[in-house]
Scaffold this active site. Structure first.
Site, PDB file in Angstrom:
ATOM      1  N   GLU A  17     -21.191  45.728   8.993  1.00 37.65           N
ATOM      2  CA  GLU A  17     -22.252  46.476   8.867  1.00 37.65           C
ATOM      3  C   GLU A  17     -22.173  47.535   7.672  1.00 37.65           C
ATOM      4  O   GLU A  17     -21.025  47.802   7.587  1.00 37.65           O
ATOM      5  CB  GLU A  17     -22.336  47.175  10.100  1.00 37.65           C
ATOM      6  CG  GLU A  17     -23.537  48.276   9.972  1.00 37.65           C
ATOM      7  CD  GLU A  17     -23.907  48.795  11.495  1.00 37.65           C
ATOM      8  OE1 GLU A  17     -24.471  48.339  12.476  1.00 37.65           O
ATOM      9  OE2 GLU A  17     -23.684  49.931  11.628  1.00 37.65           O
ATOM     10  N   THR A  48     -28.033  49.320   7.951  1.00 39.08           N
ATOM     11  CA  THR A  48     -28.684  50.472   8.868  1.00 39.08           C
ATOM     12  C   THR A  48     -29.754  50.933   8.245  1.00 39.08           C
ATOM     13  O   THR A  48     -30.217  50.797   7.238  1.00 39.08           O
ATOM     14  CB  THR A  48     -27.517  51.387   9.482  1.00 39.08           C
ATOM     15  OG1 THR A  48     -27.340  52.159   8.114  1.00 39.08           O
ATOM     16  CG2 THR A  48     -26.335  50.674   9.874  1.00 39.08           C
ATOM     17  N   ALA A  51     -32.258  57.794  10.228  1.00 44.91           N
ATOM     18  CA  ALA A  51     -32.961  58.674  11.001  1.00 44.91           C
ATOM     19  C   ALA A  51     -34.189  58.965  10.466  1.00 44.91           C
ATOM     20  O   ALA A  51     -34.493  59.459   9.574  1.00 44.91           O
ATOM     21  CB  ALA A  51     -32.365  60.153  11.720  1.00 44.91           C
ATOM     22  N   ARG A 107     -34.727  51.605  18.917  1.00 42.71           N
ATOM     23  CA  ARG A 107     -35.668  53.096  19.097  1.00 42.71           C
ATOM     24  C   ARG A 107     -35.127  53.953  18.247  1.00 42.71           C
ATOM     25  O   ARG A 107     -35.851  54.584  17.505  1.00 42.71           O
ATOM     26  CB  ARG A 107     -35.399  53.382  20.579  1.00 42.71           C
ATOM     27  CG  ARG A 107     -36.207  54.647  20.724  1.00 42.71           C
ATOM     28  CD  ARG A 107     -35.616  55.302  22.122  1.00 42.71           C
ATOM     29  NE  ARG A 107     -34.330  55.947  21.717  1.00 42.71           N
ATOM     30  CZ  ARG A 107     -33.810  56.863  22.632  1.00 42.71           C
ATOM     31  NH1 ARG A 107     -34.262  56.895  24.020  1.00 42.71           N
ATOM     32  NH2 ARG A 107     -32.703  57.477  22.391  1.00 42.71           N
ATOM     33  N   ASP A 109     -32.148  57.333  17.300  1.00 44.58           N
ATOM     34  CA  ASP A 109     -32.114  58.479  17.874  1.00 44.58           C
ATOM     35  C   ASP A 109     -33.192  59.390  17.703  1.00 44.58           C
ATOM     36  O   ASP A 109     -34.025  59.629  17.039  1.00 44.58           O
ATOM     37  CB  ASP A 109     -30.812  59.197  17.102  1.00 44.58           C
ATOM     38  CG  ASP A 109     -29.559  58.267  17.286  1.00 44.58           C
ATOM     39  OD1 ASP A 109     -29.335  57.894  18.260  1.00 44.58           O
ATOM     40  OD2 ASP A 109     -28.823  58.332  16.133  1.00 44.58           O
ATOM     41  N   HIS A 148     -26.044  53.190  28.203  1.00 44.63           N
ATOM     42  CA  HIS A 148     -26.995  53.994  27.341  1.00 44.63           C
ATOM     43  C   HIS A 148     -26.710  55.323  27.728  1.00 44.63           C
ATOM     44  O   HIS A 148     -27.111  55.533  29.165  1.00 44.63           O
ATOM     45  CB  HIS A 148     -28.457  53.231  27.251  1.00 44.63           C
ATOM     46  CG  HIS A 148     -29.310  53.987  25.916  1.00 44.63           C
ATOM     47  ND1 HIS A 148     -29.355  55.163  25.916  1.00 44.63           N
ATOM     48  CD2 HIS A 148     -29.470  53.369  24.905  1.00 44.63           C
ATOM     49  CE1 HIS A 148     -30.097  55.277  24.789  1.00 44.63           C
ATOM     50  NE2 HIS A 148     -30.055  54.422  24.086  1.00 44.63           N
ATOM     51  N   LYS A 164     -35.759  43.904  26.781  1.00 47.64           N
ATOM     52  CA  LYS A 164     -35.745  43.709  24.910  1.00 47.64           C
ATOM     53  C   LYS A 164     -35.909  42.157  24.905  1.00 47.64           C
ATOM     54  O   LYS A 164     -36.315  41.659  24.244  1.00 47.64           O
ATOM     55  CB  LYS A 164     -34.488  44.187  24.680  1.00 47.64           C
ATOM     56  CG  LYS A 164     -34.385  45.649  24.456  1.00 47.64           C
ATOM     57  CD  LYS A 164     -32.987  46.181  24.055  1.00 47.64           C
ATOM     58  CE  LYS A 164     -32.763  47.712  23.661  1.00 47.64           C
ATOM     59  NZ  LYS A 164     -31.706  48.196  23.019  1.00 47.64           N
ATOM     60  N   GLN A 211     -12.369  60.548  13.125  1.00 45.86           N
ATOM     61  CA  GLN A 211     -13.469  59.476  13.567  1.00 45.86           C
ATOM     62  C   GLN A 211     -13.481  59.152  14.927  1.00 45.86           C
ATOM     63  O   GLN A 211     -14.322  59.083  15.316  1.00 45.86           O
ATOM     64  CB  GLN A 211     -13.120  58.195  12.834  1.00 45.86           C
ATOM     65  CG  GLN A 211     -13.538  57.884  11.328  1.00 45.86           C
ATOM     66  CD  GLN A 211     -13.115  56.540  10.839  1.00 45.86           C
ATOM     67  OE1 GLN A 211     -11.875  56.160  10.723  1.00 45.86           O
ATOM     68  NE2 GLN A 211     -14.213  55.638  10.982  1.00 45.86           N
ATOM     69  N   LYS A 271     -16.320  50.740   3.892  1.00 44.37           N
ATOM     70  CA  LYS A 271     -15.090  50.680   3.328  1.00 44.37           C
ATOM     71  C   LYS A 271     -14.564  49.229   3.055  1.00 44.37           C
ATOM     72  O   LYS A 271     -14.114  48.657   4.038  1.00 44.37           O
ATOM     73  CB  LYS A 271     -14.136  51.438   4.207  1.00 44.37           C
ATOM     74  CG  LYS A 271     -14.507  52.833   4.548  1.00 44.37           C
ATOM     75  CD  LYS A 271     -13.484  53.544   5.530  1.00 44.37           C
ATOM     76  CE  LYS A 271     -13.720  55.093   5.755  1.00 44.37           C
ATOM     77  NZ  LYS A 271     -12.924  55.579   6.913  1.00 44.37           N
TER      78      LYS A 271
END
Length: 291
Positions: A17, A48, A51, A107, A109, A148, A164, A211, A271
């Protein structure tokens, strides 16, 4: 290529990702990192979506570049909580025109203080249904092995996952976790509820101590004592922590593959060096053509 076709392969694979730039000013540096990651030839790469759709155009552009210029199958994330039907439809047209065949339906955040009334979408299943009705895309969804954060309990959470799937999701990718037993128990619960689609474990290599706090905040994940010992011992040494974090993530992946889970998704955090070291550690295990 559609991701579901990759997931139907019995050979172990690693996908990665990446995230698009938040501003035009850093686009070139992010693109360079993404190119280096694509050069590792993962089974596919997901991009990704910021938001509120703040990076939507960058998501499309990066995904198109990965697929058309680098030859790696790309997934574009698409979130819906603050979108309208018209905006989603426009985004689907852009993705189709870009040649992207794969979407991760989310959905998204909920921003603090966000008004939840009169929304076109309330759940990822609403978005999955719309993408399915639009046609032409392989649709993925997200799931949380530890539950969740907005679900009352695990039963409700897994019931929502079933919605889903019924809405059109063909596979699920998990939020990060650091104890594989959590994933194995989650798989048992989902199968018990009649969810038999591929569920891809998401692995986050923790390469610096900061992290850890972010991972807990994002997903509420449980940090096992074995991992916390690594952070305590190496957290103040940048190079040692990076090496230990990569080793821990590699160990998780090897254990998953040894237990019959052939497809792993790694949150690379843009990275290339981290992604490369993990793939090198797995060079005789996963189906990677470059290593």
């Amino acid at each position: 290529m559609k991701v579901i076709d990759i997931l139907n392969s019995p050979k172990p694979t690693i996908s990665l990702e990446v995230f698009p730039p938040k501003t035009d000013a850093v686009y070139a540096s992010v693109e360079q990192a993404v190119e280096k990651i694509a050069d590792l030839k993962p089974s596919y790469m997901s991009v990704t979506y910021g938001a509120g759709g703040g990076t939507s155009s960058h998501t499309v552009n990066i995904a198109k570049h990965i697929q058309c210029d680098k030859g790696v199958t790309a997934i574009a994330h698409l979130s819906c909580i603050s979108s309208t039907h018209d905006l989603v439809h426009q985004q689907l047209i852009k993705l189709k025109e870009a040649g992207i065949e794969n979407i991760l339906a989310l959905r998204g955040d909920i921003p603090e203080g966000f008004e939840m009334d009169n929304l076109d979408y309330h759940y990822a299943s609403d978005l999955a249904k719309e993408i399915s009705d639009f046609g032409g895309f392989c649709i993925g969804g997200a799931c949380y092995p530890e539950g969740h954060p907005d679900s009352a309990n695990s039963v409700e959470d897994i019931d929502n996952l079933k919605k889903k799937i019924d809405a059109g999701c063909q596979y699920l990718t998990t939020q990060m976790f650091f104890d594989n037993n959590i994933h194995y128990k989650f798989l048992y619960k989902t199968r018990e509820k009649g969810i038999f689609c591929p569920i891809i474990p998401g692995i986050m290599p923790i390469t610096n101590a900061k992290q850890v706090e972010r991972a807990i905040k994002l997903s509420g994940t449980i940090m096992p004592p074995r991992f916390l010992s690594i952070v305590d011992r190496f957290g103040d040494d940048k190079e040692a922590m990076a090496q230990a974090g990569i080793a821990y993530a590699t160990d998780q992946i090897i254990d998953l593959i040894a237990n019959g889970i052939n497809h792993i998704h790694v949150y690379s955090m843009n990275k290339p060096e981290v992604a490369q070291k993990i793939l090198e550690n797995l060079s005789s295990i996963v189906d990677n053509k470059n290593l």
